[in-house]
Design an enzyme around this catalytic site. Structure first.
Site, PDB file in Angstrom:
ATOM      1  CG  ASP A 172      -0.285  -0.326   2.518  1.00  0.00           C
ATOM      2  OD1 ASP A 172       0.832   0.161   2.751  1.00  0.00           O
ATOM      3  OD2 ASP A 172      -0.870  -1.078   3.316  1.00  0.00           O
ATOM      4  CG  HIS A 197       5.211  -9.302  -0.722  1.00  0.00           C
ATOM      5  ND1 HIS A 197       4.454  -9.697   0.346  1.00  0.00           N
ATOM      6  CD2 HIS A 197       6.168 -10.255  -0.872  1.00  0.00           C
ATOM      7  CE1 HIS A 197       4.941 -10.844   0.835  1.00  0.00           C
ATOM      8  NE2 HIS A 197       5.976 -11.194   0.110  1.00  0.00           N
TER       9      HIS A 197
END
Ligand SMILES: [Zn+2]
Length: 257
Positions: free
Chosen positions: A114, A129
């Protein structure tokens, strides 16, 4: 969900603050639990998991992307992507950024995509990631803003293709992707760490979940048990925002923050 037991909370926060102050190279590893207060569902939580309704291989895999890039973006836009694109940092992100500025945290390794650590002001963030800030043409390498790209796809109803014709892939690590260069840096940081604090991760996703094994000492702040609990010097089974809010209060009282 069972009521949480807060009887040890004050004592545990004191022990965490002591460890943070004493450490010379503290590295924090964050997972989904760090972002739940930013309105991002924990895709892997039991009961609430998105993956109980959706097959990850359908929605977040390299195979699904290459099979049909248009369908990949459509599914993403209908499920996991929108909460990520509009999210704002919460207490956990702000306190960790403050700890870095105060010299108590050297790096944040995150499994989250995010980008909220950077939005909160953290400087050394290793996104193992990937992230949702951008996307990249798989043919010519041209970068695209992912939010703008998703809007364009929705409005124009066109496919996710570059001006050169190549499919545009989001900057996240999909199932089946190799780990990004940030993972190598994360391994180095973990190996240097005399203290690693795991925040909001159940440590189930390979290979990021192996990082705590490299650190000298481990503290775990996660609601559910993790594989590393047995060698952790301290466990704080409380919501991350409660813990880090309390940590910030203590450090302010000590004039450290
Ligand atoms: Zn291109």
């Amino acid at each position: 969900m069972e009521a949480l037991d807060y009887r040890g909370f004050e004592r545990d926060v004191t022990a965490l603050v002591d460890a943070l102050v004493q450490a010379s190279h503290c590295v924090v590893l964050t997972g989904a639990g760090a972002s739940t207060d930013s309105g991002i569902p924990d895709f892997r939580s039991p009961g609430t998991g998105l993956w109980e309704r959706l097959d990850p291989m359908e929605t977040m895999s390299v195979h699904a992307f290459w099979q049909d890039p248009g369908r990949f973006y459509r599914l993403a836009s209908e499920t996991w992507l929108p909460p990520l694109l509009g999210a704002r940092p919460n207490t956990v992100h702000y306190v960790l950024a403050g700890l870095e500025a105060a010299g108590l945290v050297k790096a944040v390794i995150t499994q989250n995509i995010d980008g909220l650590h950077q939005k909160a002001g953290s400087r050394r963030v290793l996104e193992v990631h990937g992230h949702v800030r951008s996307a990249r043409c798989t043919r010519c390498g041209r970068h695209y803003d992912l939010t703008a790209l998703v809007q364009r796809l929705r409005q124009a109803g066109i496919g996710p293709y570059c001006t050169c014709g190549g499919p545009i892939k989001p900057g996240i690590v999909l199932f089946g992707d190799p780990m990004p260069p940030a993972f190598e840096d994360a391994v180095s940081e973990a190996a240097r760490a005399d203290l690693m604090v795991v925040v909001g991760s159940s440590l189930t996703v390979d290979p990021a979940n192996s990082l705590p094994a490299l650190a000298q000492q481990v503290i775990v702040n996660n609601l559910q048990p993790t594989w590393v609990d047995g060698r952790a010097v301290l466990r704080l089974p409380y919501p991350a925002s409660r813990v880090w809010h309390a940590v910030a209060d203590r450090l302010r009282a000590l004039s450290i923050l």
